[in-house]
Write a protein that holds these residues in place. Structure first.
Motif, PDB file in Angstrom:
ATOM      1  N   ARG A 204       0.809  -1.227   0.000  1.00  9.62           N
ATOM      2  CA  ARG A 204       0.000   0.000   0.000  1.00  9.62           C
ATOM      3  C   ARG A 204       0.839   1.272   0.000  1.00  9.62           C
ATOM      4  NH1 ARG A 204      -2.031  -2.394   4.778  1.00  9.62           N
ATOM      5  NH2 ARG A 204      -0.689  -1.892   6.517  1.00  9.62           N
ATOM      6  N   ASN A 205       2.091   1.207   0.480  1.00  6.71           N
ATOM      7  CA  ASN A 205       2.938   2.404   0.443  1.00  6.71           C
ATOM      8  C   ASN A 205       3.365   2.761  -0.978  1.00  6.71           C
ATOM      9  OD1 ASN A 205       4.504   0.070   0.390  1.00  6.71           O
ATOM     10  ND2 ASN A 205       6.286   1.093   1.228  1.00  6.71           N
ATOM     11  N   ARG A 206       3.364   1.797  -1.891  1.00  4.96           N
ATOM     12  CA  ARG A 206       3.715   2.049  -3.293  1.00  4.96           C
ATOM     13  C   ARG A 206       2.514   2.473  -4.132  1.00  4.96           C
ATOM     14  NH1 ARG A 206       7.859  -2.757  -4.967  1.00  4.96           N
ATOM     15  NH2 ARG A 206       9.447  -2.283  -3.389  1.00  4.96           N
ATOM     16  N   ALA A 207       1.316   2.090  -3.692  1.00  2.16           N
ATOM     17  CA  ALA A 207       0.092   2.421  -4.443  1.00  2.16           C
ATOM     18  C   ALA A 207      -0.996   2.854  -3.471  1.00  2.16           C
ATOM     19  CB  ALA A 207      -0.349   1.213  -5.269  1.00  2.16           C
ATOM     20  N   PRO A 208      -0.812   3.999  -2.801  1.00  2.00           N
ATOM     21  CA  PRO A 208      -1.794   4.407  -1.774  1.00  2.00           C
ATOM     22  C   PRO A 208      -3.190   4.693  -2.325  1.00  2.00           C
ATOM     23  CG  PRO A 208      -0.182   6.147  -2.174  1.00  2.00           C
ATOM     24  CD  PRO A 208       0.280   4.944  -2.940  1.00  2.00           C
ATOM     25  N   THR A 209      -3.274   5.230  -3.522  1.00  2.67           N
ATOM     26  CA  THR A 209      -4.590   5.535  -4.094  1.00  2.67           C
ATOM     27  C   THR A 209      -5.357   4.254  -4.397  1.00  2.67           C
ATOM     28  OG1 THR A 209      -3.732   7.570  -5.047  1.00  2.67           O
ATOM     29  CG2 THR A 209      -5.795   6.748  -5.955  1.00  2.67           C
ATOM     30  N   LEU A 210      -4.673   3.281  -4.986  1.00  2.00           N
ATOM     31  CA  LEU A 210      -5.310   1.996  -5.275  1.00  2.00           C
ATOM     32  C   LEU A 210      -5.725   1.306  -3.972  1.00  2.00           C
ATOM     33  CD1 LEU A 210      -6.183  -0.108  -7.322  1.00  2.00           C
ATOM     34  CD2 LEU A 210      -3.851  -1.019  -7.287  1.00  2.00           C
ATOM     35  N   ALA A 211      -4.877   1.363  -2.967  1.00  2.00           N
ATOM     36  CA  ALA A 211      -5.200   0.762  -1.676  1.00  2.00           C
ATOM     37  C   ALA A 211      -6.448   1.420  -1.074  1.00  2.00           C
ATOM     38  CB  ALA A 211      -4.026   0.861  -0.727  1.00  2.00           C
ATOM     39  N   ALA A 212      -6.538   2.739  -1.195  1.00  2.00           N
ATOM     40  CA  ALA A 212      -7.709   3.451  -0.666  1.00  2.00           C
ATOM     41  C   ALA A 212      -8.972   3.085  -1.444  1.00  2.00           C
ATOM     42  CB  ALA A 212      -7.456   4.958  -0.738  1.00  2.00           C
ATOM     43  N   LEU A 213      -8.855   2.922  -2.752  1.00  2.00           N
ATOM     44  CA  LEU A 213     -10.014   2.537  -3.555  1.00  2.00           C
ATOM     45  C   LEU A 213     -10.511   1.145  -3.171  1.00  2.00           C
ATOM     46  CD1 LEU A 213      -8.985   3.815  -7.072  1.00  2.00           C
ATOM     47  CD2 LEU A 213     -10.876   4.657  -5.684  1.00  2.00           C
ATOM     48  N   LEU A 214      -9.589   0.207  -2.980  1.00  3.91           N
ATOM     49  CA  LEU A 214      -9.986  -1.145  -2.611  1.00  3.91           C
ATOM     50  C   LEU A 214     -10.553  -1.184  -1.198  1.00  3.91           C
ATOM     51  CD1 LEU A 214      -7.192  -3.347  -4.196  1.00  3.91           C
ATOM     52  CD2 LEU A 214      -9.562  -3.120  -4.909  1.00  3.91           C
ATOM     53  N   LYS A 215     -10.029  -0.348  -0.325  1.00  4.66           N
ATOM     54  CA  LYS A 215     -10.529  -0.295   1.044  1.00  4.66           C
ATOM     55  C   LYS A 215     -11.951   0.259   1.062  1.00  4.66           C
ATOM     56  CE  LYS A 215      -9.416   1.411   5.624  1.00  4.66           C
ATOM     57  NZ  LYS A 215      -8.513   2.231   6.420  1.00  4.66           N
ATOM     58  N   ALA A 216     -12.223   1.227   0.208  1.00  2.39           N
ATOM     59  CA  ALA A 216     -13.551   1.845   0.155  1.00  2.39           C
ATOM     60  C   ALA A 216     -14.583   0.936  -0.486  1.00  2.39           C
ATOM     61  CB  ALA A 216     -13.484   3.170  -0.591  1.00  2.39           C
ATOM     62  N   ALA A 217     -14.139   0.036  -1.338  1.00  2.00           N
ATOM     63  CA  ALA A 217     -15.076  -0.828  -2.072  1.00  2.00           C
ATOM     64  C   ALA A 217     -15.597  -1.958  -1.230  1.00  2.00           C
ATOM     65  CB  ALA A 217     -14.407  -1.385  -3.319  1.00  2.00           C
TER      66      ALA A 217
END
Length: 84
Positions: free
Chosen positions: A71-84
């Protein structure tokens, strides 16, 4: 303000629903046509009339566990998956 909201519906007894390609196809047909597709049972879409386009990326090896581990390399993607 125009808003589109995607809300996952309650998980089933077997766990969180993992949409298949058919599920995504039906969702896109429902959003972009009035005659095809059906309302998904796994996702609630509010503001469907405001959706003008969609981009679908299928990355077979990229799952939630991989994104969480990096998640430190792709924080936006991690946030999107967390929100989904």
């Amino acid at each position: 303000k125009i808003a589109v909201e995607l809300m996952p519906l309650m998980p089933s007894r077997q766990g969180v629903h993992q949409p298949t390609l058919t599920d995504v196809q039906n969702l896109l047909l429902r959003i972009f046509t009035s005659e095809h597709g059906e309302n998904p049972k796994w996702l609630l879409v509010r503001g469907m009339a405001f959706i003008r386009g969609a981009l679908v990326l299928l990355v077979p090896c990229l799952g939630p566990a991989i994104v969480k581990a990096h998640r430190n390399r792709a924080p936006t993607l991690a946030a999107l998956l967390k929100a989904a």
